[in-house]
Design a protein around this motif. Sequence first.
Motif, mmCIF file in Angstrom:
data_model
loop_
_atom_site.group_PDB
_atom_site.id
_atom_site.type_symbol
_atom_site.label_atom_id
_atom_site.label_comp_id
_atom_site.label_asym_id
_atom_site.label_seq_id
_atom_site.Cartn_x
_atom_site.Cartn_y
_atom_site.Cartn_z
ATOM 1 N N ASN A 112 0.788 -1.234 0.000
ATOM 2 C CA ASN A 112 0.000 0.000 0.000
ATOM 3 C C ASN A 112 0.821 1.286 0.000
ATOM 4 O O ASN A 112 0.298 2.347 -0.334
ATOM 5 C CB ASN A 112 -0.914 0.040 1.222
ATOM 6 N N GLY A 113 2.052 1.189 0.459
ATOM 7 C CA GLY A 113 2.835 2.417 0.617
ATOM 8 C C GLY A 113 2.542 3.113 1.936
ATOM 9 O O GLY A 113 3.035 4.208 2.194
ATOM 10 N N TYR A 114 1.731 2.493 2.751
ATOM 11 C CA TYR A 114 1.456 3.039 4.092
ATOM 12 C C TYR A 114 1.077 1.894 5.016
ATOM 13 O O TYR A 114 0.825 0.770 4.575
ATOM 14 C CB TYR A 114 0.328 4.072 4.059
ATOM 15 N N ILE A 115 1.043 2.189 6.300
ATOM 16 C CA ILE A 115 0.559 1.214 7.270
ATOM 17 C C ILE A 115 -0.525 1.895 8.113
ATOM 18 O O ILE A 115 -0.464 3.089 8.355
ATOM 19 C CB ILE A 115 1.713 0.688 8.163
ATOM 20 N N ARG A 116 -1.531 1.114 8.497
ATOM 21 C CA ARG A 116 -2.604 1.674 9.328
ATOM 22 C C ARG A 116 -2.548 1.080 10.722
ATOM 23 O O ARG A 116 -2.171 -0.073 10.881
ATOM 24 C CB ARG A 116 -3.971 1.292 8.753
ATOM 25 N N ASN A 117 -2.970 1.842 11.698
ATOM 26 C CA ASN A 117 -3.149 1.239 13.012
ATOM 27 C C ASN A 117 -4.601 0.767 13.145
ATOM 28 O O ASN A 117 -5.388 0.882 12.199
ATOM 29 C CB ASN A 117 -2.728 2.193 14.147
ATOM 30 N N LEU A 118 -4.924 0.200 14.289
ATOM 31 C CA LEU A 118 -6.228 -0.436 14.484
ATOM 32 C C LEU A 118 -7.396 0.525 14.251
ATOM 33 O O LEU A 118 -8.486 0.122 13.858
ATOM 34 C CB LEU A 118 -6.299 -1.004 15.910
ATOM 35 N N ASN A 119 -7.173 1.804 14.462
ATOM 36 C CA ASN A 119 -8.242 2.777 14.253
ATOM 37 C C ASN A 119 -8.272 3.322 12.829
ATOM 38 O O ASN A 119 -9.082 4.188 12.520
ATOM 39 C CB ASN A 119 -8.076 3.944 15.224
ATOM 40 N N LEU A 143 4.728 5.572 4.239
ATOM 41 C CA LEU A 143 6.104 5.058 4.247
ATOM 42 C C LEU A 143 6.681 5.160 2.839
ATOM 43 O O LEU A 143 6.704 4.200 2.080
ATOM 44 C CB LEU A 143 6.109 3.614 4.752
ATOM 45 N N LYS A 144 7.165 6.339 2.556
ATOM 46 C CA LYS A 144 7.578 6.648 1.189
ATOM 47 C C LYS A 144 8.731 5.773 0.705
ATOM 48 O O LYS A 144 8.902 5.554 -0.484
ATOM 49 C CB LYS A 144 7.993 8.116 1.091
ATOM 50 N N PHE A 145 9.529 5.276 1.634
ATOM 51 C CA PHE A 145 10.739 4.548 1.231
ATOM 52 C C PHE A 145 10.586 3.043 1.335
ATOM 53 O O PHE A 145 11.557 2.312 1.217
ATOM 54 C CB PHE A 145 11.933 5.005 2.074
ATOM 55 N N ILE A 146 9.365 2.584 1.572
ATOM 56 C CA ILE A 146 9.191 1.160 1.857
ATOM 57 C C ILE A 146 9.598 0.280 0.684
ATOM 58 O O ILE A 146 10.002 -0.866 0.870
ATOM 59 C CB ILE A 146 7.730 0.861 2.309
ATOM 60 N N ASN A 147 9.512 0.813 -0.533
ATOM 61 C CA ASN A 147 9.948 0.035 -1.700
ATOM 62 C C ASN A 147 11.173 0.641 -2.381
ATOM 63 O O ASN A 147 11.485 0.324 -3.523
ATOM 64 C CB ASN A 147 8.799 -0.083 -2.717
ATOM 65 N N ASN A 148 11.865 1.502 -1.665
ATOM 66 C CA ASN A 148 13.042 2.163 -2.236
ATOM 67 C C ASN A 148 14.167 1.169 -2.503
ATOM 68 O O ASN A 148 14.334 0.205 -1.772
ATOM 69 C CB ASN A 148 13.524 3.244 -1.267
ATOM 70 N N GLU A 149 14.911 1.439 -3.560
ATOM 71 C CA GLU A 149 15.991 0.484 -3.882
ATOM 72 C C GLU A 149 17.190 0.641 -2.933
ATOM 73 O O GLU A 149 17.985 -0.271 -2.785
ATOM 74 C CB GLU A 149 16.421 0.579 -5.350
ATOM 75 N N ASN A 150 17.263 1.789 -2.274
ATOM 76 C CA ASN A 150 18.304 1.991 -1.255
ATOM 77 C C ASN A 150 17.953 1.173 0.005
ATOM 78 O O ASN A 150 16.978 1.441 0.692
ATOM 79 C CB ASN A 150 18.383 3.481 -0.926
ATOM 80 N N GLY A 151 18.777 0.182 0.290
ATOM 81 C CA GLY A 151 18.501 -0.755 1.385
ATOM 82 C C GLY A 151 18.418 -0.082 2.747
ATOM 83 O O GLY A 151 17.635 -0.488 3.605
ATOM 84 N N PHE A 152 19.225 0.956 2.931
ATOM 85 C CA PHE A 152 19.235 1.648 4.208
ATOM 86 C C PHE A 152 17.902 2.363 4.450
ATOM 87 O O PHE A 152 17.297 2.257 5.524
ATOM 88 C CB PHE A 152 20.389 2.647 4.233
ATOM 89 N N LEU A 153 17.455 3.070 3.416
ATOM 90 C CA LEU A 153 16.170 3.776 3.524
ATOM 91 C C LEU A 153 15.020 2.791 3.682
ATOM 92 O O LEU A 153 14.095 3.001 4.460
ATOM 93 C CB LEU A 153 15.941 4.638 2.273
ATOM 94 N N ARG A 154 15.118 1.705 2.913
ATOM 95 C CA ARG A 154 14.042 0.709 2.960
ATOM 96 C C ARG A 154 13.961 0.055 4.345
ATOM 97 O O ARG A 154 12.893 -0.089 4.913
ATOM 98 C CB ARG A 154 14.273 -0.355 1.885
ATOM 99 N N ALA A 155 15.116 -0.277 4.888
ATOM 100 C CA ALA A 155 15.139 -0.897 6.220
ATOM 101 C C ALA A 155 14.552 0.048 7.273
ATOM 102 O O ALA A 155 13.848 -0.382 8.190
ATOM 103 C CB ALA A 155 16.562 -1.298 6.587
ATOM 104 N N GLY A 156 14.848 1.320 7.104
ATOM 105 C CA GLY A 156 14.289 2.308 8.014
ATOM 106 C C GLY A 156 12.775 2.318 7.949
ATOM 107 O O GLY A 156 12.083 2.324 8.978
ATOM 108 N N ALA A 157 12.257 2.294 6.739
ATOM 109 C CA ALA A 157 10.804 2.288 6.547
ATOM 110 C C ALA A 157 10.178 1.012 7.128
ATOM 111 O O ALA A 157 9.071 1.045 7.672
ATOM 112 C CB ALA A 157 10.469 2.419 5.064
#
Length: 431
Positions: free
Chosen positions: A317-324, A330-344
Amino acid sequence: MLTIDELKIVNFLLDPDAPKELPQKEASAQLEKLGLTKVFLEIEKPLMPVLEEMSNNGILIDQKRLVVLKKKNEGKIKELEKEIYKLAGGEFNLNSPKQMSEVLFKKLGLKARGAPTKSGLQSTKASKLEELKGEHEIIDLILDYREVFKINSTYLEPLSHFKGRVHTTFLQTGAATGRLSSVNPNLQNIPDSVKEVFLAEEGFKLVSLDYSQIELRILAVLSEDENLIEAFKNDLDIHRLTASQVLGVSLEKVTEEERRFAKTLNFGVIYGMGATAFARNTGLKRVEAEKFIENYFKGFPKIKKFQEGLVEEARKNGYIRNLNGRIRWLKFINNENGFLRAGAEREAINAPIQGLAADIMKLALIAVHHECKKDHDVRMLLTIHDELLLEIKEERVEKIAKIIKQTMENVYPMGVKLKVGMSIGDRWSDL
DNA sequence: GGTGGAAGCGCC
DNA sequence: AAAGGGCGCTTCCACC
């Protein structure tokens, strides 16, 4: 129709890092489309007057005590400055990381461990200095100096300019996870050593009500891990249980040191911590740390699954939701930079937990306010993420505090009961 | 004179 | 290379 302040919050809910804010109509439509209307109408909007009232109430400071503390600290600063200059063989700006680095690693010839920072200097941060402790007597003095100087410049000095009560501003758009932040001044990061200057008005008491282990309880509920749920149901010492589970020993056999490791691990899991950080924190060797973490997930298998599910959902989705339904982008969740991706990925693991804890506290603030707003013997003062600080008329404090405690515990029923700790005193430092 | 990034560190 | 989430404030320093 939305007010300006409401529109700000709506825009924030839609996307905290959006460069520009959407106009009224578009914002409302987006809110609905993204399923965020409920979060706005049931949490953020009713929270606004509560925060306003807390800010207006303010918290009393003891200026006399503050002056005494400040003088004492300033004396220590002068003393430490002198001793450090003597050991360094000359004066320099102790607050300049650059000069500090030069003195330690060039002039005094201490050998730096680890790579330099971006600016090409060796880091002089406290955790690095800790490693150099035995090598030169100046190190302890610098650490002491930093601590005392920080207390003075960030807390005592600015607070000394307030007369009577201090009124912070709570920002509803302060944290991407949904937490509140506090500014001008920030009263959510007051050190223990400064809390003695905050006190209740004559005839009142300060009351602290804090959610016990709220994030770990949320983790238990969301992951549906039976071990963790069972532990909370039986009111076990959760860190001790973790140690026993991970090490494969009985609860009674767990040593204090092992319990500390487990505590670090429990918090680390919430933050998505890896083996490196865990090793650094505990002093374990990296391989030992890895083993520990591996055993942890063996003992709590659902937690691993839960976290993997979060990352997967975030990737999709490019984002995560909480229960509510609150969204963390999470803009970097699919980034090719591993460091940024791991952060996300770590953010994806943490946000639903931290964000739900924040929502629960917000709902509690609304509920408590609803209960107490007409009662002049009760003042809501501050919230420090999982803690609510109030000022209550002495004669009624016990009774009222207990009622509020109940309200907080029951405001968001889940598979694991929320537990609230209560403490009453004259000064914040007593709590 | 103001601004913004780094470094550092206080809290949950 | 670094590799724990979330904040705000102070200081230094380079820069305009």
